[in-house]
Design an enzyme around this catalytic site. Structure first.
Site, PDB file in Angstrom:
ATOM      1  N   ASN A  10      -1.935  13.747 -10.232  1.00 37.64           N
ATOM      2  CA  ASN A  10      -2.591  14.333  -9.063  1.00 37.64           C
ATOM      3  C   ASN A  10      -2.445  15.849  -9.182  1.00 37.64           C
ATOM      4  O   ASN A  10      -1.402  16.402  -8.871  1.00 37.64           O
ATOM      5  CB  ASN A  10      -1.914  13.807  -7.782  1.00 37.64           C
ATOM      6  N   TRP A  11      -3.502  16.484  -9.695  1.00 36.95           N
ATOM      7  CA  TRP A  11      -3.422  17.929  -9.937  1.00 36.95           C
ATOM      8  C   TRP A  11      -3.475  18.737  -8.632  1.00 36.95           C
ATOM      9  O   TRP A  11      -3.224  19.927  -8.641  1.00 36.95           O
ATOM     10  CB  TRP A  11      -4.552  18.375 -10.863  1.00 36.95           C
ATOM     11  N   LYS A  12      -3.844  18.076  -7.535  1.00 32.54           N
ATOM     12  CA  LYS A  12      -3.978  18.759  -6.234  1.00 32.54           C
ATOM     13  C   LYS A  12      -4.861  20.009  -6.403  1.00 32.54           C
ATOM     14  O   LYS A  12      -5.775  19.995  -7.220  1.00 32.54           O
ATOM     15  CB  LYS A  12      -2.593  19.068  -5.661  1.00 32.54           C
ATOM     16  N   HIS A  98      -3.886  10.208   0.882  1.00 28.47           N
ATOM     17  CA  HIS A  98      -2.688  10.949   0.465  1.00 28.47           C
ATOM     18  C   HIS A  98      -2.031  11.562   1.702  1.00 28.47           C
ATOM     19  O   HIS A  98      -2.725  11.982   2.637  1.00 28.47           O
ATOM     20  CB  HIS A  98      -3.070  12.039  -0.545  1.00 28.47           C
ATOM     21  N   GLU A 100      -0.815  14.350   2.261  1.00 28.12           N
ATOM     22  CA  GLU A 100      -1.267  15.717   2.584  1.00 28.12           C
ATOM     23  C   GLU A 100      -2.594  15.675   3.340  1.00 28.12           C
ATOM     24  O   GLU A 100      -2.824  16.480   4.245  1.00 28.12           O
ATOM     25  CB  GLU A 100      -1.373  16.545   1.285  1.00 28.12           C
ATOM     26  N   GLU A 170       4.272   6.527  -1.684  1.00 34.60           N
ATOM     27  CA  GLU A 170       4.805   7.877  -1.839  1.00 34.60           C
ATOM     28  C   GLU A 170       5.602   8.265  -0.595  1.00 34.60           C
ATOM     29  O   GLU A 170       5.024   8.717   0.404  1.00 34.60           O
ATOM     30  CB  GLU A 170       3.663   8.877  -2.018  1.00 34.60           C
ATOM     31  N   GLY A 176       7.056  16.587  -3.830  1.00 36.97           N
ATOM     32  CA  GLY A 176       7.187  18.024  -4.076  1.00 36.97           C
ATOM     33  C   GLY A 176       8.548  18.582  -3.699  1.00 36.97           C
ATOM     34  O   GLY A 176       8.745  19.797  -3.663  1.00 36.97           O
ATOM     35  N   SER A 216       8.057  13.270  -6.797  1.00 35.04           N
ATOM     36  CA  SER A 216       8.971  13.905  -7.751  1.00 35.04           C
ATOM     37  C   SER A 216       9.263  13.048  -8.988  1.00 35.04           C
ATOM     38  O   SER A 216      10.384  13.044  -9.494  1.00 35.04           O
ATOM     39  CB  SER A 216      10.271  14.329  -7.059  1.00 35.04           C
ATOM     40  N   GLY A 237       2.506  14.462  -9.175  1.00 33.34           N
ATOM     41  CA  GLY A 237       1.959  15.769  -8.823  1.00 33.34           C
ATOM     42  C   GLY A 237       2.444  16.833  -9.791  1.00 33.34           C
ATOM     43  O   GLY A 237       1.934  16.962 -10.905  1.00 33.34           O
ATOM     44  N   GLY A 238       3.465  17.587  -9.388  1.00 33.06           N
ATOM     45  CA  GLY A 238       3.961  18.743 -10.155  1.00 33.06           C
ATOM     46  C   GLY A 238       4.098  18.500 -11.655  1.00 33.06           C
ATOM     47  O   GLY A 238       3.606  19.301 -12.465  1.00 33.06           O
TER      48      GLY A 238
HETATM   49  P1  PGA Z   1       5.017  15.341  -6.711  1.00 28.42           P
HETATM   50  O1  PGA Z   1       3.699  14.879  -5.929  1.00 28.42           O
HETATM   51  O2  PGA Z   1       5.079  14.538  -7.980  1.00 28.42           O
HETATM   52  O3  PGA Z   1       4.819  16.806  -6.975  1.00 28.42           O
HETATM   53  O4  PGA Z   1       6.181  15.052  -5.814  1.00 28.42           O
HETATM   54  C1  PGA Z   1       3.313  13.539  -5.874  1.00 28.42           C
HETATM   55  C2  PGA Z   1       2.058  13.388  -5.033  1.00 28.42           C
HETATM   56  O5  PGA Z   1       1.937  14.043  -4.001  1.00 28.42           O
HETATM   57  O6  PGA Z   1       1.150  12.606  -5.383  1.00 28.42           O
END
Ligand code: PGA
Length: 258
Positions: A10-12, A98, A100, A170, A176, A216, A237-238
């Site tokens: 997930n590159w966001k 998601h 967010e 999640e 994050g 994470s 994500g990250g």
């Molecule tokens: P993260 O994000 O790996 O940076 O914690 C995961 C996500 O939000 O899909």
């Protein structure tokens, strides 16, 4: 019954176009070993979908996903991107719900249901996200919270639509933050999610659903988390923004014949 083991990135809202293309190129060049039941999904920003799709399309196990789609079919909705538009540019997956999007864009379960229905209508495969905030985990009511999200978001679907569905668990407190759920905590929730689905649709359907863990996931914890029987990979994500990290995560997918 084999269910897919999936490493989803997930590159966001990150990376320039050239950085995104370099990342895709590096992933293509890295030593990735994938079985027939393992796959990689890159969820990239809307403007990069076509470019990244063209780069990874030749690789059988790589797919591209949008990070969102509109809750309406078409019309006067400035700034929105419809499921039909994604289908038209050959995108096969879309992340829906998601945390967010739920938190910052006030996406309620009713809105998510509309998005899921449109995604399915246009042949896209939704990756449905669920997960509890820290306060709920501290209260110990995370199971009820997640079951409620599943019921509200998904249980209007019929068994055929639920077959091979992708769910990402999640926990919001792990996204994050560098704070990962332990592999045992992940397994416990994933097993519970599969039970909730089995209670509604039966075991043979629940066993086909891929349940990804997100929050994470890194190169150094992926193998432990993915080794759990009900964890079918991750939504990352990250760590998905660094080719060497993400390729290690991809290679941490377990190889299982259920
Ligand atoms: P993260 O994000 O790996 O940076 O914690 C995961 C996500 O939000 O899909």
């Amino acid at each position: 019954m084999i269910r897919k083991q999936i490493a989803a990135a997930n590159w966001k809202m990150n990376l320039s176009l050239s950085q995104a293309e370099t990342l895709a190129d590096e992933l293509m060049k890295s030593e990735i070993k994938l079985d027939i039941h393992q796959q990689v999904i890159l969820a990239v920003p809307f403007p990069y979908l076509t470019a990244i799709h063209q780069k990874v399309n030749h690789h059988n196990h790589f797919h591209v996903s949008a990070q969102n789609c509109a809750a309406t079919k078409n019309g006067a909705f400035t700034g929105e991107v419809s499921a039909e538009m994604l289908r038209d540019i050959d995108i096969q997956y879309v992340i829906i719900g998601h945390s967010e999007r739920r938190a910052y864009y006030h996406e309620t379960s009713d809105i998510l249901v509309e998005k899921i229905n449109l995604a399915l209508e246009y042949g896209l495969k939704p990756i449905f996200c669920c997960g509890e905030p820290l306060s709920i985990r501290e209260e110990g009511t995370q199971n009820e919270f997640v079951a409620h999200q599943l019921k509200e978001g998904l249980f209007h679907l019929d068994a055929e639509q639920m077959k091979h569905f992708i769910i990402a668990y999640e926990p919001i407190w792990a996204i994050g933050t560098g704070k990962t759920a332990s592999s045992d905590q992940a397994q416990e929730m994933h097993q519970y999610i599969r039970k909730v689905i089995a209670d509604q649709y039966g075991h043979s359907i629940a066993d086909t659903v891929s349940i990804l863990y997100g929050g994470s996931v890194k190169a150094n914890n992926a193998e432990d988390i993915f080794s759990k029987p009900d964890v079918d990979g991750g939504l990352v994500g990250g760590a998905s923004l660094v080719a060497s990290e993400f390729s290690t995560i991809i290679n941490s997918l377990k190889s299982i014949i259920l």
